[in-house]
Write a protein that holds these residues in place. Sequence first.
Motif, PDB file in Angstrom:
ATOM      1  N   VAL A  24       0.830  -1.210   0.000  1.00 37.90           N
ATOM      2  CA  VAL A  24       0.000   0.000   0.000  1.00 37.90           C
ATOM      3  C   VAL A  24       0.861   1.254   0.000  1.00 37.90           C
ATOM      4  CG1 VAL A  24      -1.632   1.347   1.365  1.00 37.90           C
ATOM      5  CG2 VAL A  24      -1.987  -1.104   1.083  1.00 37.90           C
ATOM      6  N   ARG A 128      -4.321   0.838   8.913  1.00 39.04           N
ATOM      7  CA  ARG A 128      -3.623   0.882   7.642  1.00 39.04           C
ATOM      8  C   ARG A 128      -4.405   1.689   6.609  1.00 39.04           C
ATOM      9  NH1 ARG A 128      -2.901  -4.227   7.130  1.00 39.04           N
ATOM     10  NH2 ARG A 128      -4.833  -4.687   6.027  1.00 39.04           N
ATOM     11  N   TRP A 129      -5.706   1.530   6.585  1.00 33.87           N
ATOM     12  CA  TRP A 129      -6.497   2.212   5.566  1.00 33.87           C
ATOM     13  C   TRP A 129      -6.703   3.679   5.918  1.00 33.87           C
ATOM     14  CZ3 TRP A 129      -5.866  -0.582   1.719  1.00 33.87           C
ATOM     15  CH2 TRP A 129      -5.877  -1.975   1.825  1.00 33.87           C
TER      16      TRP A 129
END
Length: 592
Positions: A24, A128-129
């Motif tokens: 990511v 994380r998002w």
Amino acid sequence: MAQHSRETTLSGPVAAHRLLSLDVVLALLALAGALRVLYLAAPTPALPAEAANVAHAVALRHFTAFTDAGGAGVSPFGWWQLSACATVSDAFGRSVTALVAVRETMLLVAVLGALLLWVLARRLGLTRWAAAAAVLLLAASPLALGLQRLVVVEHLAAVWALGALVLLTRPDARIRHDVPAAVCLLAAVLTSPLALVFLPAAGWLLVRRSPVRAALVAVLLNLGLGIAFGPAAGLLRPQLAASGRPSVADWVALDPAWAVLSTVALVAAPAVAALRPFAVSGLLLVAALLVPGVPDTAVLALLLPVTPLLLAGVVQAVTRQRRPSHRWEGRRGTAVAAVVLVAVVAVGWGYGYPAQRPAADRGGPLAEARDWLRANGSGARVLVDDGAWAELAKAGWPTGALVAAAACATGCPPAEWAVFAADETGLRDRYPALDAAFDGSGATAVFGTGEGRVTVSRLGLPPADPAAPSETSARARAGEALQASARITFTPDAVVPLRAGRVDSRLIATIAALAALQPVRVAAFPEVPGEDPAGQPRRRVLLTGGEDGAAAFYTGQRDPFRPSSVVRTGDGVLVTYLLFAPPGLLVPFSSP
């Protein structure tokens, strides 16, 4: 064996989680870098002080002194960083212009800032998002693209400050981490005094952990600032640039969604305990926008990485506090909120991206003016503004032959040429001595239009005699006579400048002489780029047919009819003369 099997089973999800996080963040960094490469040479929005920062970086590379025209602020430590990075990466050697070379450093700084923002968000407990959303806003916002491509030292200061905050939020931080954090904070302040707004956040984080260690960092920081602003003030003390355009309104117009979301984040962030230190710094930066004389661009450069972090943290906190009765209801509410947020951002970005007009040409008018001057006045003494100084010095022009506009504070040193890429009228108002330098001089070549217009002028030419006949009228009448000759054939493209009196008198005279020896075919009077807008006559001709005789004829000419070059091309013989034909060559055509 059972224990080993259990450890292997537990490590699998952890490894997959870390690999996903790595994927990511690498994708986000690639997006940030690619967009900034695309918009690296975009001409708008433009920052007048950017040229001075670039010139200082180029001057340090040449180990020479440079005094800018004022208004750009002072940041010796920031200029050293810009120069060192561009030199180490060989940007000066690879890039077409000095501006693009130093902007490459801004690209690297922006990518590094995005990486530090990710690490800081994760250390503050963001998922994380949520961290990815914060970095995405910073990476893809049109406002961030337009602002982070500019050579502004506050971008460097923001990265130093983020580095300090990353060190201070390390879970297992020790004193050995606090010392580098203090050094990073000191570097941020020495790069831009506006970075002082991050000290409350850093102090808050330290006091939460250990008041004793906070006192140690304060002592180290005060010691460094005392030296930098005291005995070493002449070498290190920074000063803010003067306020001016682009303003906050100009920047917000590129991304109205950023302004709305940032306002929401700054208002709501103090309610989240983990975000309060950063909310204080963000609010101090907003307050700085209200202080007269503080440059808006510098403040926004430091605010850019703060508000995405606050927004992501606030959204995550609100989402976790909601406890829906049904799992599907929670997912539906989150999806609706996400769709609304994406729609608001997309509407704003739909205008911001096209407004910046990414430029495929990395050169621009200033590079064209530089190349023209190298062909027509190489090595001459040139009066320049800050942007032209940087480009000519980067191209190898002797820095001792470059006279900066600031040198005209009391009186301009003698110069043969002048190149101005900035507002010439504004510089004349600031340095009245420039009027004497430009007395009687007109534009010799003009490149670009509007705010990007670059003018090259020949200084020191004798003033035109107002009683003398018009050279343009004489050239027009001589051109009509030339066109009437049965031994000379002109293409339609060649007739237009000939009848308008826009062909050099030396060309008219020599074409007439050549026609007495052999039939002549004139394919064109090619323009020298930049000279038509300045009203200069065409001084090149392309002859076809009888090329051997034409080449021998022009090669054997003597002054003042000796051309600067006679070149055989695939299309014919290209003859070029130097600038400024002597007056009076067409005296018989001076009167009707």
